[in-house]
Design a protein around this motif. Structure first.
Motif, short mmCIF file in Angstrom:
data_model
loop_
_atom_site.label_atom_id
_atom_site.label_comp_id
_atom_site.label_asym_id
_atom_site.label_seq_id
_atom_site.Cartn_x
_atom_site.Cartn_y
_atom_site.Cartn_z
N GLU A 82 -14.13 15.24 2.91
CA GLU A 82 -14.03 13.83 3.24
C GLU A 82 -13.78 12.98 1.99
O GLU A 82 -13.00 12.02 2.03
CB GLU A 82 -15.31 13.36 3.96
CG GLU A 82 -15.52 13.99 5.32
CD GLU A 82 -16.08 15.43 5.30
OE1 GLU A 82 -16.13 16.04 6.38
OE2 GLU A 82 -16.44 15.95 4.22
N ALA A 83 -14.42 13.32 0.88
CA ALA A 83 -14.23 12.59 -0.37
C ALA A 83 -12.83 12.86 -0.95
O ALA A 83 -12.17 11.94 -1.45
CB ALA A 83 -15.30 12.96 -1.39
N ILE A 84 -12.38 14.11 -0.86
CA ILE A 84 -11.04 14.46 -1.34
C ILE A 84 -10.01 13.73 -0.50
O ILE A 84 -9.04 13.15 -1.02
CB ILE A 84 -10.80 15.99 -1.30
CG1 ILE A 84 -11.83 16.75 -2.14
CG2 ILE A 84 -9.37 16.32 -1.71
CD1 ILE A 84 -11.78 16.48 -3.63
N TRP A 85 -10.19 13.73 0.82
CA TRP A 85 -9.26 13.05 1.73
C TRP A 85 -9.16 11.57 1.39
O TRP A 85 -8.06 11.01 1.34
CB TRP A 85 -9.70 13.25 3.17
CG TRP A 85 -8.78 12.63 4.17
CD1 TRP A 85 -8.95 11.44 4.83
CD2 TRP A 85 -7.52 13.13 4.61
NE1 TRP A 85 -7.88 11.18 5.65
CE2 TRP A 85 -6.98 12.22 5.54
CE3 TRP A 85 -6.78 14.28 4.31
CZ2 TRP A 85 -5.75 12.42 6.16
CZ3 TRP A 85 -5.56 14.47 4.93
CH2 TRP A 85 -5.06 13.55 5.85
N LYS A 86 -10.30 10.95 1.14
CA LYS A 86 -10.29 9.52 0.79
C LYS A 86 -9.47 9.28 -0.48
O LYS A 86 -8.68 8.34 -0.55
CB LYS A 86 -11.72 9.00 0.61
CG LYS A 86 -11.78 7.52 0.32
CD LYS A 86 -13.22 7.02 0.25
CE LYS A 86 -13.24 5.52 -0.05
NZ LYS A 86 -14.61 5.01 -0.12
N ALA A 87 -9.65 10.16 -1.48
CA ALA A 87 -8.89 10.02 -2.72
C ALA A 87 -7.39 10.22 -2.49
O ALA A 87 -6.57 9.57 -3.13
CB ALA A 87 -9.39 11.01 -3.77
N GLY A 111 -4.62 3.90 -1.05
CA GLY A 111 -3.58 3.46 -1.98
C GLY A 111 -4.06 3.23 -3.39
O GLY A 111 -3.47 3.72 -4.36
N GLU A 112 -5.15 2.48 -3.55
CA GLU A 112 -5.66 2.17 -4.89
C GLU A 112 -6.11 3.44 -5.62
O GLU A 112 -5.89 3.60 -6.82
CB GLU A 112 -6.82 1.16 -4.77
CG GLU A 112 -7.43 0.75 -6.09
CD GLU A 112 -8.74 1.47 -6.41
OE1 GLU A 112 -8.97 1.71 -7.61
OE2 GLU A 112 -9.50 1.79 -5.49
N LEU A 113 -6.71 4.38 -4.89
CA LEU A 113 -7.17 5.63 -5.50
C LEU A 113 -5.98 6.53 -5.85
O LEU A 113 -5.97 7.16 -6.90
CB LEU A 113 -8.15 6.35 -4.58
CG LEU A 113 -9.43 5.57 -4.24
CD1 LEU A 113 -10.30 6.38 -3.29
CD2 LEU A 113 -10.19 5.16 -5.48
N ILE A 114 -4.97 6.56 -4.99
CA ILE A 114 -3.74 7.31 -5.30
C ILE A 114 -3.15 6.80 -6.61
O ILE A 114 -2.76 7.58 -7.48
CB ILE A 114 -2.71 7.18 -4.17
CG1 ILE A 114 -3.21 7.84 -2.89
CG2 ILE A 114 -1.36 7.79 -4.59
CD1 ILE A 114 -2.39 7.52 -1.65
N GLY A 115 -3.12 5.49 -6.76
CA GLY A 115 -2.58 4.89 -7.99
C GLY A 115 -3.32 5.36 -9.23
O GLY A 115 -2.72 5.53 -10.29
N ARG A 116 -4.61 5.63 -9.09
CA ARG A 116 -5.41 6.08 -10.23
C ARG A 116 -5.13 7.53 -10.60
O ARG A 116 -4.99 7.86 -11.78
CB ARG A 116 -6.89 5.86 -9.96
CG ARG A 116 -7.23 4.36 -9.95
CD ARG A 116 -8.66 4.06 -9.62
NE ARG A 116 -9.56 4.75 -10.53
CZ ARG A 116 -10.83 5.04 -10.21
NH1 ARG A 116 -11.32 4.69 -9.05
NH2 ARG A 116 -11.60 5.67 -11.06
#
Length: 160
Positions: free
Chosen positions: A29-34, A38-43
């Motif tokens: 679930e945490a990996i999926w969220k990352a 969008g903001e996390l993908i950018g990181r």
């Protein structure tokens, strides 16, 4: 992080793929969220998507450095989204008149998440590189994805 490995198809063929796998100490679930925020993908990717949603058929873009006749836009479309298990999207860019950086690219990125005893096994496959046309992209992205996949784990760890 352990078992971070870079593997590539070594067969003599026109198309190549990049495969990076890692066992990450975080729930799917945490990996999926990352992978899908969008903001996390950018990181972790160091390019923020425009218009991304983890919904089949959704089109989105990334912006990178333009080259020659290519505007630097990577055009993507979600091909499959199974929450906490699998995310697949097309990754297209470049221009047919460019040679080397910015050459025409029509590939697919597949993320597979598998729950393991102490977290998640994350597998990323970027497939469809046509060699020699995409040789530069293949070489650069091989090294890039090897760095990106562990960063997904780092960002996911902040979300636990």
């Amino acid at each position: 992080m352990n078992n971070v490995a870079l593997q590539s198809d070594t067969q003599e063929s026109a198309a190549q793929e990049i495969v990076v796998e890692a066992n990450l100490p975080h729930a799917p679930e945490a990996i999926w969220k990352a992978l899908t925020t969008g903001e996390l993908i950018g990181r972790w990717l160091q390019m923020t998507p425009t218009g991304f949603e983890a919904v089949q058929g959704k089109q989105f873009t990334y912006q990178t450095t333009a080259a020659g006749a290519w505007d630097g836009v990577i055009r993507c479309q979600v091909l499959e989204a199974v929450p906490h298990q699998r995310l697949v999207y097309s990754w297209k860019g470049g221009h047919e008149s460019n040679v080397g950086y910015g050459s025409l690219l029509d590939t697919v990125v597949t993320w597979t998440l598998q729950r393991i005893e102490r977290g998640t096994r994350l597998r990323m496959v970027h497939s469809g590189f046509v060699l020699p046309r995409n040789d530069g992209a293949y070489k650069n992205m091989s090294g890039g994805w090897k760095k990106v996949v562990p960063r997904v784990g780092e960002i996911a760890g902040e979300q636990d």
